[in-house]
Design an enzyme around this catalytic site. Structure first.
Site, PDB file in Angstrom:
ATOM      1  N   PRO A   1       1.983  68.697  -1.088  1.00 25.28           N
ATOM      2  CA  PRO A   1       2.492  67.345  -0.832  1.00 25.28           C
ATOM      3  C   PRO A   1       2.680  67.106   0.663  1.00 25.28           C
ATOM      4  O   PRO A   1       3.136  67.992   1.398  1.00 25.28           O
ATOM      5  CB  PRO A   1       3.837  67.334  -1.576  1.00 25.28           C
ATOM      6  CG  PRO A   1       3.688  68.377  -2.643  1.00 25.28           C
ATOM      7  CD  PRO A   1       2.811  69.436  -2.049  1.00 25.28           C
ATOM      8  N   VAL A   2       2.330  65.902   1.102  1.00 20.13           N
ATOM      9  CA  VAL A   2       2.357  65.589   2.530  1.00 20.13           C
ATOM     10  C   VAL A   2       3.755  65.746   3.105  1.00 20.13           C
ATOM     11  O   VAL A   2       3.940  66.324   4.186  1.00 20.13           O
ATOM     12  CB  VAL A   2       1.836  64.156   2.761  1.00 20.13           C
ATOM     13  CG1 VAL A   2       2.017  63.748   4.224  1.00 20.13           C
ATOM     14  CG2 VAL A   2       0.367  64.061   2.363  1.00 20.13           C
ATOM     15  N   CYS A   3       4.771  65.267   2.379  1.00 19.01           N
ATOM     16  CA  CYS A   3       6.130  65.340   2.921  1.00 19.01           C
ATOM     17  C   CYS A   3       6.583  66.786   3.068  1.00 19.01           C
ATOM     18  O   CYS A   3       7.295  67.136   4.010  1.00 19.01           O
ATOM     19  CB  CYS A   3       7.096  64.557   2.040  1.00 19.01           C
ATOM     20  SG  CYS A   3       7.209  65.177   0.347  1.00 19.01           S
ATOM     21  N   THR A   4       6.155  67.640   2.136  1.00 12.41           N
ATOM     22  CA  THR A   4       6.500  69.064   2.233  1.00 12.41           C
ATOM     23  C   THR A   4       5.884  69.674   3.475  1.00 12.41           C
ATOM     24  O   THR A   4       6.537  70.397   4.236  1.00 12.41           O
ATOM     25  CB  THR A   4       6.017  69.814   0.982  1.00 12.41           C
ATOM     26  OG1 THR A   4       6.663  69.279  -0.169  1.00 12.41           O
ATOM     27  CG2 THR A   4       6.302  71.301   1.082  1.00 12.41           C
TER      28      THR A   4
ATOM     29  N   TYR B   1       7.511  67.888   6.847  1.00 15.05           N
ATOM     30  CA  TYR B   1       8.937  67.919   7.170  1.00 15.05           C
ATOM     31  C   TYR B   1       9.721  69.042   6.497  1.00 15.05           C
ATOM     32  O   TYR B   1      10.727  69.475   7.023  1.00 15.05           O
ATOM     33  CB  TYR B   1       9.582  66.580   6.791  1.00 15.05           C
ATOM     34  CG  TYR B   1       8.818  65.397   7.306  1.00 15.05           C
ATOM     35  CD1 TYR B   1       8.626  65.220   8.677  1.00 15.05           C
ATOM     36  CD2 TYR B   1       8.270  64.463   6.438  1.00 15.05           C
ATOM     37  CE1 TYR B   1       7.905  64.144   9.161  1.00 15.05           C
ATOM     38  CE2 TYR B   1       7.545  63.380   6.917  1.00 15.05           C
ATOM     39  CZ  TYR B   1       7.360  63.224   8.277  1.00 15.05           C
ATOM     40  OH  TYR B   1       6.640  62.170   8.754  1.00 15.05           O
TER      41      TYR B   1
END
EC number: 6.2.1.-
Length: 1012
Positions: free
Chosen positions: A597-600, A603
């Site tokens: 996942p991009v957010c993982t 950030y």
């Protein structure tokens, strides 16, 4: 014995894929080893070839016997010009060409006790039992590792004796388990809690572990290995930590592998007390009977001075009688086994024992070579002690179809060794075959060798097509044995085809460099596949495998498919209407393209894999995408006023951020790299913590930074930290490359330059957009001032030279690509307290490199060659075929019957994935209305939806007006109208998909083949 100088530099480029399997310490021992291989028939040649490819220090060949016709069926180093030459001398030069770093020499005298002392490992192949006993006894006496290997037709035997006290330093292929630490208590015992999501399940009581990267309780860092106890909640007791400093954050716990000791019996003892590798008691009994069969064959040869004649019933009965009279096998020195002798098995072995088969020696030679590596490197558990392998299922199940002695008699042919098993009639079948081989990499090269030696497509009416679009790289040379150093850069298909013709001048082989994928179906279409009898796939991509398998299903062609990863390998066979069709493993197929996942990744990383994906994305965004964006703007000469919002968004970040100022020299590039270091690992982290403070609590009272979310800490740049300096050095060089400026590799000068540079101003750096939403918001607030600033920047960029986008290249260690990714990921790990992985593992992960070794590729090619015999022989039941899975590191091989094709039903219809509905187009061609009527009248199917690819030809729910437009049209006319494409020249079938009234949503009807 003295080993060679193992301190010489390891050629990491050449052995890169192998290093991921064995590791540097094992490879250093391998390149310092001396090995003797005696017996250079097919099996000995396979062992020698694998050892040379894998970089053994010195290989001595011994075989004074002259080359004969039957050798050519399996010995790929020999040719008709070598007849009557010593097999060892004839093989030496070609073996030496495989790897010039290996000393390949020939010993022409006898094998004496003094000679054996020069070697760490001695291998005998196809040797008389008396010779095996003599050499084996001497090796056992002097601590020299000893192997004896042999094949007789479709049966193989391997024996290993590594001495009475052999220590295996690294018993398994798996990397030591490493997990991130959440907390460690002070106490007796200290309790260590693993970060949520860590592999707690795999730690076991008594495991030895070490610690690294811990802040606070630094006494644990690099301490002696500690034993752990796993508690019920998954936490670990690690011993007394009462006097240690208080734990603060970070750190990793790493498993320490324990050595194991192996105790082997000498050959003379193991002959009567055989310990066999087997998966079940039934396999043990089978192996014991094969053991007795080999002993009886040795006794027959001793008595008669020759092996049994091919398929001679009298000789076979003599062998059975000799087996009956052998001394019974023993469980221990005093306790007999008391197992019945399977006389039918011994008889079959004897009847076919005169032959030598390329697939058999490829399989057993690979296993034997792997055992040699185990002896040298002390990595992986060795065989204990006998391995028996048979492929008697290649013979017809109907006894009346077995070959006759006349059909198997010697003919003075290069195929004599194979004819002795299957007969001359079967040999002609092989020669008439037309086969397609997709992939000329490691497995493809091994398969080409097997195909050449067995004579597949070697007749005037036969043929073999090799498809591969790739070019040879230097890292290929340690496994892809048809290639030489002078071939680097040339097309694999062309070089492999030429090399295969060298193995068998009769081979009718055609190389093609067009990819086999949806874009080339005009090349590999109906006419092409109509001439193909079968397909062999040697591919390392599940996407490519699925496509090739789908073509085989479409054209009803047998598929032989193999793959490897390290010492794991598989060889599978798929027969139309007999076995299930190919299905890619769901987990493997899903993992091939599935990102985190991009957010993982951006950030909240919690694993080294997350940080590596982030670093790889950084490379793409900084050094490829930004350059492509600017170049596109320069070529289009577009002003900001002419751009729509998406274009503005695309340019906003790279121009105002990454490419704020065009550098003029190396110092500018270093200043940019330092600024980007600060942005990523200091200011960016600070800004993230302003969004999500360390003490942030969710509505339910749970700390935001908990579980897999580890609160990051900003780093302070330090020129004394090698990782900090490596990042700046790599980033500055890549930035210079992108701008066409000279770079530098001088670390000392870089340190001095960094002391002189002013610290970057965070206000002058690129804005951080924490999400796509923020980026869109920034664009929405894009007022006149921002527009003026961007226009000014675009004017500056438009007058300069174009930028050079950098394409990530994992195999060139001098280009700074991997350096940048490794350094960036390591720094990201430091931010988040994540245990980093080393450079080699980082390179493997970001480069999606599959670990590979020559032994596994040779083994799976041999296993596929055995299935080829069954496919070519004619109609065979499913019980004849075998899927094979092996793990050479753990001496694991399982072969099982493929599953039957799944049957689907709809009312009165039954079908499998191999079936299709066939409807002739007719003359004149039928209309869509006629086609629908035909399906209802002939098959009872009321079509609800009819598709050709994504084009909707018919839907039952259409209005009468819409149906009236489609129904009168001829099917090909309608397809051309909807797709804009007429059927290709030579196309014989239009494939249509349908769903029908009354079917369930999961009903997959067979494809409709509209025959043109």
């Amino acid at each position: 014995m003295d080993a060679l100088d193992a301190s010489k530099l390891l050629d990491e480029e050449l052995y890169s894929r192998q290093l991921y399997v064995l590791g540097s310490p094992a490879m250093q021992r391998i390149q310092g080893a001396r090995v003797l291989v005696s017996g250079l028939q097919g099996l000995g040649a396979e062992v020698a070839k694998n050892l040379v490819l894998m970089g053994v220090g010195s290989l001595t060949l011994h075989d004074p016997h002259p080359t004969c016709w039957s050798d050519l069926a399996a010995q790929f180093l020999l040719s008709e010009q070598d007849l009557e030459r010593s097999r060892a001398e004839a093989s030496q030069e070609l073996l030496a060409q495989l790897n010039r770093a290996v000393q390949v020499v020939v010993h022409t005298g006898d094998i004496t006790e003094d000679l054996l002392l020069d070697f760490q490992v001695v291998v005998l192949t196809a040797a008389k039992l008396e010779e095996q006993l003599k050499v084996g006894t001497l090796c056992h006496k002097h601590g020299v590792c000893f192997l004896a290997a042999d094949t007789r037709g479709l049966v193989g035997q391997l024996f290993c004796d590594f001495g009475e006290d052999f220590t295996v330093q690294d018993p398994t292929e798996a990397e030591p388990l490493t997990a991130a630490i959440q907390h460690i208590s002070q106490g007796s015992p200290g309790i260590l809690t693993l970060r949520k999501g860590a592999n707690t399940h795999y730690f076991r009581d008594g495991d030895l572990v070490t610690f690294s990267g811990i802040e606070g309780m630094v006494e644990l860092n690099d301490c002696d290995p500690r034993s752990i106890h796993v508690r019920e909640d998954g936490s670990l007791e690690i011993g007394d930590t009462t006097t240690f400093s208080r734990y603060l954050r970070g750190g990793a716990i790493t498993e320490v592998k324990r050595p194991k000791t192996v105790r082997h019996k000498s050959l003379d003892t193991a002959l009567l007390q055989p310990h066999v590798v087997a998966q079940s008691s039934q396999e043990v009994h089978h192996a014991h009977c094969l053991h007795q069969a080999f002993c009886a064959l040795h006794k027959f040869q001793h008595l008669h001075g020759r092996p049994p004649q091919p398929w001679d019933p009298v000789d076979a009965e003599t062998v059975v009688g000799l087996a009956r009279d052998l001394e019974p096998l023993k469980r221990t020195e005093e306790e007999p086994l008391e197992e019945p002798l399977d006389e039918a098995l011994v008889r079959t072995v004897a009847l076919s024992s005169a032959g030598v088969l390329s697939p058999m020696v490829a399989m057993l030679g690979a296993v034997a070579a792997q055992e040699v590596l185990k002896a040298i490197s002390r990595k992986f558990m060795p065989l204990d002690q006998w391995l028996y392998f048979d492929a008697l299922d290649c013979l017809p199940e109907d006894g009346e179809l077995l070959p006759s002695p006349e059909d198997c008699a010697l003919r003075g042919s290069r195929y004599d060794g194979q004819i002795a098993v299957f007969g001359a009639g079967f040999q002609e079948k092989l020669r008439r075959q037309h086969y397609l081989l997709v992939g000329a990499g490691a497995i493809g090269c091994e398969l080409l060798k097997v195909f050449a030696l067995v004579g597949l497509g070697a007749g005037n009416s036969g043929g073999l097509t090799v498809v591969d679009m790739d070019h040879i790289e230097r890292s290929n040379l340690s496994r892809q044995f048809l290639f030489r150093s002078q071939d680097v850069g040339r097309p694999k298909a062309e070089v492999a085809a030429a090399a295969a013709r060298g193995l068998n001048p009769d081979l009718q082989v055609i190389p093609l460099t067009y990819p086999l994928d949806p874009t080339t179906e005009h090349i590999y279409g109906d006419n092409f596949f109509s001439r193909v009898d079968g397909v062999a796939a040697a591919l390392d991509s599940f996407q490519a495998r699925r496509y090739v398998a789908a073509r085989c299903t479409h054209y009803l062609k047998p598929l032989l498919e193999a793959g490897t990863s390290g010492t794991w390998g598989s060889a599978t066979v798929f027969m139309p209407h007999v076995t299930e069709a190919y299905r890619a493993p769901a987990s493997a197929a899903a993992s091939e393209d599935a990102p985190y996942p991009v957010c993982t990744v951006r950030y909240f990383p919690s694993t080294a894999e997350h940080t590596l994906q982030w670093a790889r994305h950084e490379f793409e965004e900084l050094f490829r995408l930004s350059a492509e964006t600017i170049n596109h703007h320069q070529q289009a000469h577009t002003s900001l006023a002419d751009m729509d919002e998406p274009q503005t968004l695309t340019l906003l970040k790279p121009v105002l951020g990454v490419l704020r100022v065009r550098p003029q020299n190396w110092q500018d590039c270093v200043a940019w790299a330092l600024g980007h270091w600060k942005l990523c690992f200091h200011y960016g982290i600070k800004q993230l913590l302003r969004h999500f403070p360390p003490n942030k609590v969710l509505e339910d009272g749970t700390p935001f930074w908990s579980g897999p979310k580890q609160c990051p800490q900003p780093l302070e740049f330090d020129t004394n930290q090698d990782t900090h300096l490596l990042y700046v050095l790599a980033a500055a060089n890549l930035y210079a490359q992108m701008h066409g400026l000279p770079g530098s590799q001088d670390w000392t000068a870089l340190r001095e330059l960094l002391k002189l540079l002013p610290q970057p101003d965070p206000q002058q750096m690129a804005p951080i957009f924490a999400s796509n939403l923020e980026l869109a918001s920034a664009s929405a607030e894009f007022g006149p001032e921002q527009q003026k600033e961007l226009n000014k920047a675009l004017e500056v960029w438009s007058v300069g030279p174009p930028l050079k986008p950098l394409m990530f290249e994992k195999d060139d260690d001098s280009n700074f690509h991997v350096d940048f990714v490794v350094a960036a990921a390591s720094l990201r790990c430091q931010n988040y307290g994540i245990p980093p992985v080393n450079r080699a593992q980082s390179k493997r992960i970001v480069g999606q490199i599959i670990p590979a070794i020559a032994t596994t590729t040779a083994a799976v090619a041999g296993l596929l060659g055995l299935e080829l015999y069954k496919v070519v022989s004619g109609p065979r039941p499913r019980s004849a075929f075998r899927h094979s899975y092996l793990h050479l590191a753990e001496n694991y091989l399982i072969r099982y019957m493929p599953f039957a094709p799944a049957i689907q039903t709809f009312h009165h219809l039954k079908w499998t994935s191999w079936d299709r509905l066939k409807v002739p187009a007719g003359q004149p061609e039928r209309t869509l209305e006629s086609l629908l009527a035909h399906l209802q009248e002939q098959h009872g199917l009321r079509v609800r939806i009819l598709l050709h690819g994504s084009a909707l030809l018919y839907a039952a729910g259409w209005s009468p007006e819409k149906q009236a437009q489609h129904l009168p049209l001829r099917v090909t006319e309608l397809v051309q109208q909807l797709t804009g494409q007429a059927p290709a020249p030579g196309q014989r079938v239009l494939v249509l998909e349908l769903s029908c009234e009354g079917d369930d949503e999961d009903t997959a009807f067979p494809p409709l083949h509209y025959e043109l």
